[in-house]
Design a protein around this motif. Structure first.
Motif, PDB file in Angstrom:
ATOM      1  N   GLY A 177       0.860  -0.592  -0.116  1.00  0.00           N
ATOM      2  CA  GLY A 177      -0.179   0.178  -0.390  1.00  0.00           C
ATOM      3  C   GLY A 177       0.738   1.349   0.103  1.00  0.00           C
ATOM      4  N   LEU A 178       2.218   1.175  -0.286  1.00  0.00           N
ATOM      5  CA  LEU A 178       2.669   2.351  -0.670  1.00  0.00           C
ATOM      6  C   LEU A 178       2.633   3.023  -2.195  1.00  0.00           C
ATOM      7  CD1 LEU A 178       6.209   0.483   0.799  1.00  0.00           C
ATOM      8  CD2 LEU A 178       4.829   1.943   2.059  1.00  0.00           C
ATOM      9  N   HIS A 179       2.393   4.803  -1.974  1.00  0.00           N
ATOM     10  CA  HIS A 179       2.652   5.083  -2.925  1.00  0.00           C
ATOM     11  C   HIS A 179       3.260   5.484  -3.467  1.00  0.00           C
ATOM     12  CE1 HIS A 179      -2.190   5.924  -1.205  1.00  0.00           C
ATOM     13  NE2 HIS A 179      -1.040   6.892   0.080  1.00  0.00           N
ATOM     14  N   GLN A 180       3.619   5.253  -5.025  1.00  0.00           N
ATOM     15  CA  GLN A 180       5.019   4.863  -5.461  1.00  0.00           C
ATOM     16  C   GLN A 180       4.957   6.698  -6.170  1.00  0.00           C
ATOM     17  OE1 GLN A 180       5.025   2.374  -9.678  1.00  0.00           O
ATOM     18  NE2 GLN A 180       3.479   0.714  -7.877  1.00  0.00           N
ATOM     19  N   GLN A 181       4.439   7.775  -6.212  1.00  0.00           N
ATOM     20  CA  GLN A 181       4.724   8.636  -6.315  1.00  0.00           C
ATOM     21  C   GLN A 181       5.625   9.785  -5.144  1.00  0.00           C
ATOM     22  OE1 GLN A 181       1.807   7.325  -5.946  1.00  0.00           O
ATOM     23  NE2 GLN A 181       0.125   9.193  -5.060  1.00  0.00           N
ATOM     24  N   ASP A 182       5.237   8.525  -3.924  1.00  0.00           N
ATOM     25  CA  ASP A 182       6.058   9.163  -3.024  1.00  0.00           C
ATOM     26  C   ASP A 182       7.774   8.665  -3.235  1.00  0.00           C
ATOM     27  OD1 ASP A 182       4.309  10.381  -1.884  1.00  0.00           O
ATOM     28  OD2 ASP A 182       3.518   8.538  -0.832  1.00  0.00           O
ATOM     29  N   TYR A 183       7.738   7.626  -4.019  1.00  0.00           N
ATOM     30  CA  TYR A 183       9.160   7.163  -4.322  1.00  0.00           C
ATOM     31  C   TYR A 183       9.646   7.122  -5.278  1.00  0.00           C
ATOM     32  CZ  TYR A 183       8.579   5.035   0.371  1.00  0.00           C
ATOM     33  OH  TYR A 183       7.465   5.455   1.697  1.00  0.00           O
ATOM     34  N   TRP A 184       8.970   8.014  -6.551  1.00  0.00           N
ATOM     35  CA  TRP A 184       9.812   8.132  -7.788  1.00  0.00           C
ATOM     36  C   TRP A 184      10.575   8.318  -7.908  1.00  0.00           C
ATOM     37  CZ3 TRP A 184      12.023  11.977  -9.679  1.00  0.00           C
ATOM     38  CH2 TRP A 184      12.361  13.564  -9.296  1.00  0.00           C
ATOM     39  N   TRP A 185      11.575   9.210  -6.834  1.00  0.00           N
ATOM     40  CA  TRP A 185      12.590   8.743  -7.433  1.00  0.00           C
ATOM     41  C   TRP A 185      13.987   7.321  -7.134  1.00  0.00           C
ATOM     42  CZ3 TRP A 185      16.112   8.320  -3.176  1.00  0.00           C
ATOM     43  CH2 TRP A 185      15.681   8.537  -1.905  1.00  0.00           C
ATOM     44  N   TYR A 186      13.458   7.055  -5.761  1.00  0.00           N
ATOM     45  CA  TYR A 186      14.209   5.773  -5.878  1.00  0.00           C
ATOM     46  C   TYR A 186      13.942   4.879  -6.512  1.00  0.00           C
ATOM     47  CZ  TYR A 186      15.622   1.834  -2.373  1.00  0.00           C
ATOM     48  OH  TYR A 186      15.695   1.102  -2.157  1.00  0.00           O
ATOM     49  N   LEU A 187      12.431   4.875  -7.539  1.00  0.00           N
ATOM     50  CA  LEU A 187      12.149   3.802  -8.245  1.00  0.00           C
ATOM     51  C   LEU A 187      13.014   4.710  -9.637  1.00  0.00           C
ATOM     52  CD1 LEU A 187       8.762   4.129  -8.059  1.00  0.00           C
ATOM     53  CD2 LEU A 187       9.480   2.140  -7.603  1.00  0.00           C
ATOM     54  N   GLU A 188      13.440   5.832 -10.058  1.00  0.00           N
ATOM     55  CA  GLU A 188      14.267   5.837 -10.890  1.00  0.00           C
ATOM     56  C   GLU A 188      15.918   5.249 -11.322  1.00  0.00           C
ATOM     57  OE1 GLU A 188      14.032   9.668 -12.610  1.00  0.00           O
ATOM     58  OE2 GLU A 188      11.843   9.925 -13.448  1.00  0.00           O
ATOM     59  N   LEU A 189      16.124   5.129  -9.763  1.00  0.00           N
ATOM     60  CA  LEU A 189      17.377   4.348  -9.726  1.00  0.00           C
ATOM     61  C   LEU A 189      17.654   2.912 -10.363  1.00  0.00           C
ATOM     62  CD1 LEU A 189      17.739   4.930  -5.791  1.00  0.00           C
ATOM     63  CD2 LEU A 189      19.245   6.526  -8.028  1.00  0.00           C
ATOM     64  N   ARG A 190      16.380   2.419 -10.684  1.00  0.00           N
ATOM     65  CA  ARG A 190      16.341   0.848 -11.108  1.00  0.00           C
ATOM     66  C   ARG A 190      15.943   1.069 -12.897  1.00  0.00           C
ATOM     67  NH1 ARG A 190      16.923   1.936  -5.526  1.00  0.00           N
ATOM     68  NH2 ARG A 190      16.694  -0.163  -5.062  1.00  0.00           N
ATOM     69  N   LYS A 191      15.688   1.942 -13.106  1.00  0.00           N
ATOM     70  CA  LYS A 191      15.201   2.494 -14.636  1.00  0.00           C
ATOM     71  C   LYS A 191      16.796   3.413 -15.247  1.00  0.00           C
ATOM     72  CE  LYS A 191      10.429   4.379 -13.883  1.00  0.00           C
ATOM     73  NZ  LYS A 191       9.304   5.433 -14.201  1.00  0.00           N
ATOM     74  N   PHE A 192      17.262   3.575 -14.618  1.00  0.00           N
ATOM     75  CA  PHE A 192      18.689   4.468 -15.163  1.00  0.00           C
ATOM     76  C   PHE A 192      20.271   3.283 -14.802  1.00  0.00           C
ATOM     77  CE2 PHE A 192      15.849   7.892 -14.759  1.00  0.00           C
ATOM     78  CZ  PHE A 192      14.835   7.909 -16.107  1.00  0.00           C
ATOM     79  N   GLY A 193      20.383   2.030 -15.473  1.00  0.00           N
ATOM     80  CA  GLY A 193      21.546   1.670 -15.050  1.00  0.00           C
ATOM     81  C   GLY A 193      21.444   1.047 -13.991  1.00  0.00           C
ATOM     82  N   SER A 194      20.426   0.605 -13.396  1.00  0.00           N
ATOM     83  CA  SER A 194      20.663   0.182 -12.158  1.00  0.00           C
ATOM     84  C   SER A 194      21.275  -1.183 -11.842  1.00  0.00           C
ATOM     85  CB  SER A 194      18.965  -1.117 -12.056  1.00  0.00           C
ATOM     86  OG  SER A 194      19.248  -1.747 -10.554  1.00  0.00           O
ATOM     87  N   VAL A 195      21.712  -1.419 -10.542  1.00  0.00           N
ATOM     88  CA  VAL A 195      23.371  -2.081  -9.952  1.00  0.00           C
ATOM     89  C   VAL A 195      22.738  -3.254  -9.407  1.00  0.00           C
ATOM     90  CG1 VAL A 195      24.886  -1.593 -11.691  1.00  0.00           C
ATOM     91  CG2 VAL A 195      24.126  -0.917  -9.453  1.00  0.00           C
ATOM     92  N   PRO A 196      23.718  -4.699  -9.093  1.00  0.00           N
ATOM     93  CA  PRO A 196      22.509  -5.174  -7.583  1.00  0.00           C
ATOM     94  C   PRO A 196      23.624  -4.270  -6.830  1.00  0.00           C
ATOM     95  CG  PRO A 196      23.935  -6.561  -9.102  1.00  0.00           C
ATOM     96  CD  PRO A 196      23.368  -5.665  -9.661  1.00  0.00           C
ATOM     97  N   HIS A 197      23.056  -3.915  -5.415  1.00  0.00           N
ATOM     98  CA  HIS A 197      23.670  -2.823  -4.529  1.00  0.00           C
ATOM     99  C   HIS A 197      22.733  -3.672  -2.597  1.00  0.00           C
ATOM    100  CE1 HIS A 197      20.145  -0.672  -5.203  1.00  0.00           C
ATOM    101  NE2 HIS A 197      20.090  -0.496  -4.057  1.00  0.00           N
ATOM    102  N   ALA A 198      23.892  -3.340  -1.876  1.00  0.00           N
ATOM    103  CA  ALA A 198      23.570  -4.053  -0.536  1.00  0.00           C
ATOM    104  C   ALA A 198      23.963  -2.936   0.470  1.00  0.00           C
ATOM    105  CB  ALA A 198      24.484  -5.147  -0.283  1.00  0.00           C
ATOM    106  N   GLY A 199      23.157  -3.101   1.617  1.00  0.00           N
ATOM    107  CA  GLY A 199      23.581  -1.906   2.835  1.00  0.00           C
ATOM    108  C   GLY A 199      23.145  -2.446   3.990  1.00  0.00           C
TER     109      GLY A 199
END
Length: 461
Positions: free
Chosen positions: A406-428
């Motif tokens: 139930g999370l609103h994707q528009q609130d995380y639009w920039w976070y989702l774009e990280l997966r559109k523009f050269g996404s890579v496996p990452h961890a932390g």
């Protein structure tokens, strides 16, 4: 020239030096007095022998009380006592700041930690809180040293945010609106378009999401700053404001994450043991017997690694009775975590592959569709000290998971774009500094390892 008390040793014998600090105690004899002075640089302090032959002895002595601040010059001599190698034979004493002995709350007697929290502005003058402060400083420095030596960049992530990293909603709101008469929308709701940021804003619960953005450009980064949780939790392990260490690594998977977490803990604790010997001896003698041995064991022993499913199986098969029943799918409680670390493997343990239903939306889903590539590091006495994961780098999978929660994707639009523009496996991962200090010192309450604790109904000082 002023010398810090921690630096005084036998190499100074015969030299005239100056020290400055606060009086811990005063013992007066017929012709001389012993002044115990501490400047906060060490738990031990220094004994200063003040003789009546010194000019102004009687007048000055009247002003010397517990808590007063002094400047003392004198000759360093070998001490006849067993508790210190050297002491100071006083030439002159200058009273910098007097202290009303009747009003000063820190007298030479036992004070409970609960009482000391009510005088948080004075409690760093006590041996315990002073030692805690030096340990906290050493662990903070070791944190920067560890990541800097490994090529991580230190990134300052926002304190004010519009995103809820954990998706839990337990956040402090930041607003400039008139709380008594806020502007309203036609629907009767608070109109945040009239607020400072034109939208609801909060104090951050984590710098992770912003950290991911920088890791996906600069490879390896870490944040180290204050975070906030508006949980009405009154336990000895929770604070409303605490400091988080959060590394984020691009081109990394869960194994890389586990290796980094284990290496970091061992490095930080090794640095502490090597540089804070007096303080750690104090904690070992006065607070938690065997704490030094415990840390040495952690530093020298490989961490155990188990899956969540294996851990549940171990917990279900043990004869130990738990307050909270164990079944697959539950969020493990502190009693479960401590049993695994303290009694089952008797060392730190890294649990992986938790059920996705009890973990955050950003964690990478495993192929089984039931678990995520998450990890928690559990240590004896504390339980969970680190939580982390491989992040979900597949856009469709992340979007589906956000919809499920139930999370609103528009609130995380920039976070989702990280997966559109050269996404890579990452961890932390994230580690609360206060829990690390708690573990390292053997202190029992997290409110005593942060300078000015914030918790429900308490935001003093």
């Amino acid at each position: 020239m002023r010398i810090k008390i921690k630096n005084l040793d036998s190499s100074y014998i015969g030299k005239t030096i100056a020290v400055k600090g606060w009086v811990r105690s005063l013992r007066s004899q017929k012709t001389f007095s012993f002044i115990a002075l501490n400047d906060g640089s060490t738990v031990a302090g220094i004994q200063c022998v003040y003789d009546q032959a010194c000019e102004g002895y009687e007048e000055t002595l009247k002003l010397i009380t517990t808590g007063a601040s002094l400047s003392i010059t004198g000759q360093v001599v070998a001490s006849a006592g067993k508790e210190q190698a050297v002491e100071i034979k006083v030439d002159t004493v200058t009273v910098i700041g007097t202290c009303d002995a009747e009003l000063y709350p820190l007298q030479k007697k036992h004070h409970t930690f609960e009482f000391l929290r009510t005088i948080a502005h004075l409690r760093p003058r006590t041996n315990t809180i002073g030692a805690v402060s030096r340990v906290r400083s050493a662990l903070s420095f070791a944190t920067h040293k560890f990541f800097q030596e490994r090529g991580f960049l230190y990134v300052h992530t926002p304190i004010i945010t519009g995103s809820d990293c954990e998706g839990a909603g337990q956040m402090f709101k930041v607003t400039t609106l008139d709380e008594g008469n806020p502007p309203k929308t036609p629907q009767g709701k608070v109109d945040y378009s009239k607020d400072f940021f034109d939208k609801p804003a909060f104090l951050t619960v984590s710098g992770q999401l912003n950290g991911e953005a920088y890791a996906c450009a600069l490879s390896d980064i870490y944040t180290f700053g204050p975070t906030f949780r508006a949980e009405n939790s009154n336990t000895a392990r929770h604070l409303a404001e605490f400091w988080m260490i959060e590394p984020e690594m691009a081109f990394a998977d869960l194994t890389d994450n586990m290796n980094c977490a284990e290496d970091y803990l061992k490095y930080a604790l090794r640095y502490l043991l090597d540089t804070c010997g007096q303080d750690m001896a104090f904690f070992n003698d006065m607070i938690s017997k065997g704490v030094v041995e415990k840390l040495e064991h952690v530093v020298s022993t490989p961490f155990e690694r188990l899956t969540y499913t294996q851990a549940v199986d171990i917990l279900q098969k043990t004869s130990k009775k738990f307050q909270f029943p164990v079944e697959w799918g539950i969020d493990l409680q502190s009693e479960h975590e401590r049993y695994l670390a303290e009694e089952h493997v008797k060392k730190p343990i890294i649990l992986t592959d938790y059920p996705k239903e009890i973990k955050s939306f950003y964690m990478r889903q495993n192929d089984d569709g039931k678990t995520v590539a998450a990890m928690d590091v559990l240590v004896p006495s504390i339980g969970e000290i680190i939580g982390g994961s491989q992040r979900e780098d597949r856009l469709p999978v992340l979007e589906k998971r956000m919809d499920e929660l139930g999370l609103h994707q528009q609130d995380y639009w920039w976070y989702l774009e990280l997966r559109k523009f050269g996404s890579v496996p990452h961890a932390g991962f994230g580690l609360g500094l206060e829990r690390l200090v708690l573990f390292a010192t053997g202190m029992e309450n997290i409110r005593d390892v942060i300078p000015f604790p914030r918790y429900p109904h308490h935001a003093d000082f």
